[in-house]
Motif scaffolding. Structure first.
Motif, PDB file in Angstrom:
ATOM      1  N   HIS A 200       0.813  -1.216   0.000  1.00 28.08           N
ATOM      2  CA  HIS A 200       0.000   0.000   0.000  1.00 28.08           C
ATOM      3  C   HIS A 200       0.844   1.263   0.000  1.00 28.08           C
ATOM      4  O   HIS A 200       1.959   1.262   0.508  1.00 28.08           O
TER       5      HIS A 200
ATOM      6  N   VAL B  94       1.386   4.019   1.780  1.00 25.24           N
ATOM      7  CA  VAL B  94       1.053   4.510   3.121  1.00 25.24           C
ATOM      8  C   VAL B  94       1.338   6.011   3.242  1.00 25.24           C
ATOM      9  O   VAL B  94       0.680   6.725   4.002  1.00 25.24           O
TER      10      VAL B  94
ATOM     11  N   ALA C 264       7.321   3.513   6.400  1.00 24.01           N
ATOM     12  CA  ALA C 264       6.238   2.674   6.936  1.00 24.01           C
ATOM     13  C   ALA C 264       6.667   1.228   6.772  1.00 24.01           C
ATOM     14  O   ALA C 264       7.198   0.857   5.722  1.00 24.01           O
TER      15      ALA C 264
ATOM     16  N   TYR D 256       0.770  -1.157  10.026  1.00 18.90           N
ATOM     17  CA  TYR D 256       2.067  -0.546   9.694  1.00 18.90           C
ATOM     18  C   TYR D 256       2.518   0.353  10.835  1.00 18.90           C
ATOM     19  O   TYR D 256       1.692   1.043  11.459  1.00 18.90           O
TER      20      TYR D 256
ATOM     21  N   VAL E 102       4.442   3.643  11.280  1.00 16.86           N
ATOM     22  CA  VAL E 102       4.767   4.757  10.393  1.00 16.86           C
ATOM     23  C   VAL E 102       5.650   5.753  11.142  1.00 16.86           C
ATOM     24  O   VAL E 102       5.392   6.062  12.315  1.00 16.86           O
TER      25      VAL E 102
ATOM     26  N   ARG F  65      -5.004  -0.856   7.843  1.00 19.99           N
ATOM     27  CA  ARG F  65      -6.045  -1.038   6.825  1.00 19.99           C
ATOM     28  C   ARG F  65      -7.008  -2.058   7.424  1.00 19.99           C
ATOM     29  O   ARG F  65      -6.621  -3.185   7.746  1.00 19.99           O
TER      30      ARG F  65
ATOM     31  N   TRP G 196      -8.905   3.087   6.282  1.00 22.57           N
ATOM     32  CA  TRP G 196      -7.684   3.230   7.077  1.00 22.57           C
ATOM     33  C   TRP G 196      -7.976   3.983   8.368  1.00 22.57           C
ATOM     34  O   TRP G 196      -8.806   4.885   8.390  1.00 22.57           O
TER      35      TRP G 196
END
Ligand code: ADP
Ligand code: GN1
Ligand code: MG
Length: 364
Positions: A3, A5, A21, A33, A35, A50, A108
């Protein structure tokens, strides 16, 4: 990484430049994740997730639950520093929403990262068991007086064991992967215990067990343990917080915090219920939840571990028969391995049932 991110980050009300991420944690459901964002030269961490919308069919309703639950818990804590570590904090989007719906249809959410604390997949000490159970007990207690309407059921019948067995029976009849022949002992194990699977649901229907707000996924790795103090500081993974029986929470603690082996351990001789861990869980849980539990709720705590371990074990088995469509798996027999550890643990719980009841009576 699957993805983008960075793009997701730009939609949340988070200042600073995106640095990186990376996939994080060992959950079976969502994509998580860690981040990293540069805020004026300081690296600040966030958790982005997600939401698995194949499993959670209504993410806005789910996030409404989480927003209400976290706001309610936060409203009870007056020290700001403590609040940021005691409860998840849902970061809003630039539009003020608790989730971001991207163009691919994904939902998200972003949380403040809880620093200097960890989750554990396998129990390491009695203190951890006590602390985890105390934290989940506190969580239930804090939600007893949540205002407003009934929370959404994010997955209907999530812990309804008889309906879970009906789903298993449907999967056996369909046998889409031709796997039934490789799981016959496990199937027999469940069918032998069908009558017991109805006990708590029946007591609830008869009005003997009250519906409460429960977490419903009280795996050991869904509570953060403080690195320094060893305290269970924050309950996480709130997707399944909804109406339920307290036994679903206590039972999943027994399932995940008493055996010294991993959930997917292949050597079944390593899987069993350590009685000292059960005792630590019971004492930790009662130290907080003991304030509001009814006598009938207490009476069925020893049975809870058996019921929930059966439910989760048969869900792994159903997923195996259906071709691994629900839980994240790493190999073909992964769900079957997980199912086998659950059933081995049940045998150990069954052998210690009388001892558990005696302990409970001695605490009361
Ligand atoms: P899943 O539903 O897939 O199990 P979780 O919400 O449990 O996802 O998150 C997976 C892991 O990410 C957790 O076990 C924990 O280690 C970590 N985690 C989740 N939220 C936070 C947070 N706010 N701060 C720090 N770590 C977190
Ligand atoms: C899933 O999300 P996670 O990994 O904490 C599952 C639980 C199971 C557990 C088995 C929404 O929990 O119900 O008990 O795996 N969550 C959902 O390890 O199905
Ligand atoms: Mg989790």
């Amino acid at each position: 990484m699957r993805h983008d991110v960075k793009k997701v980050k730009d939609n949340f009300d988070i200042l600073g430049d995106f640095i990186s991420a990376a996939p994080y944690g060992s959950g079976h459901i969502n994509d998580t994740y860690r981040v990293v964002v540069d805020q004026g030269g300081t690296e600040v961490h966030y958790i982005f997730q997600r939401i698995n919308h194949n499993i959670f069919k209504n993410p806005p309703a789910l996030m409404d639950n989480i927003r209400r639950v976290t706001d309610h818990i936060n409203s009870k804590i007056h020290d700001e520093d403590e609040a940021s570590r005691h409860s998840l904090y849902v970061i809003r989007t630039t539009e003020g929403k608790p989730y971001y719906h991207d163009l691919d249809g994904n939902f998200w959410r972003a949380y403040i990262f809880i620093e200097k604390a960890m989750t554990y997949d396998i129990i390491e000490s009695e203190q951890q068991a006590f602390q985890a159970a105390q934290a989940f007990g506190t969580f239930q207690k804090e939600l007893v007086d949540i205002p407003g309407k009934r929370l959404h059921e994010t997955i209907p019948d999530f812990h309804h064991t008889p309906r879970r067995i009906a789903m298993l029976e449907a999967a056996i009849a369909a046998d889409v992967m031709d796997r039934v022949k490789s799981a016959q002992p496990e199937i027999d194990f469940v069918l032998k215990r069908k009558a017991e699977a109805e006990i708590l649901i029946k007591l609830q229907e008869q009005g003997q067990l009250p519906e409460r707000i429960t977490h419903n996924d009280t795996k050991l790795n869904n509570v953060m343990i403080d690195d320094e103090t060893g305290e269970g500081i924050c309950v996480i993974d709130l997707d399944t917080v909804m109406p339920g029986l307290i036994h679903y929470d206590f039972g999943d603690m027994v399932r995940t915090s008493t055996s010294p082996a991993a959930e997917d351990e292949k050597d079944l001789s390593k899987v069993y219920m350590q009685f000292n861990m059960f005792e630590a869980l019971l004492r930790g849980y009662l130290s907080t939840a003991g304030d509001f539990l009814t006598p009938v709720e207490k009476e069925y705590l020893p049975f809870a571990g058996k019921l929930v371990t059966l439910t989760i074990g048969l869900r792994f088995l159903t997923d195996y028969l259906q071709g691994d469509i629900y839980f994240k798996t790493r190999h073909d027999e992964h769900n079957l391995d997980r199912c086998r550890t659950q059933f081995k643990l049940i045998e150990s719980i069954e052998q210690q049932m009388d001892k558990m009841k005696t302990l409970l009576d001695s605490i009361d």
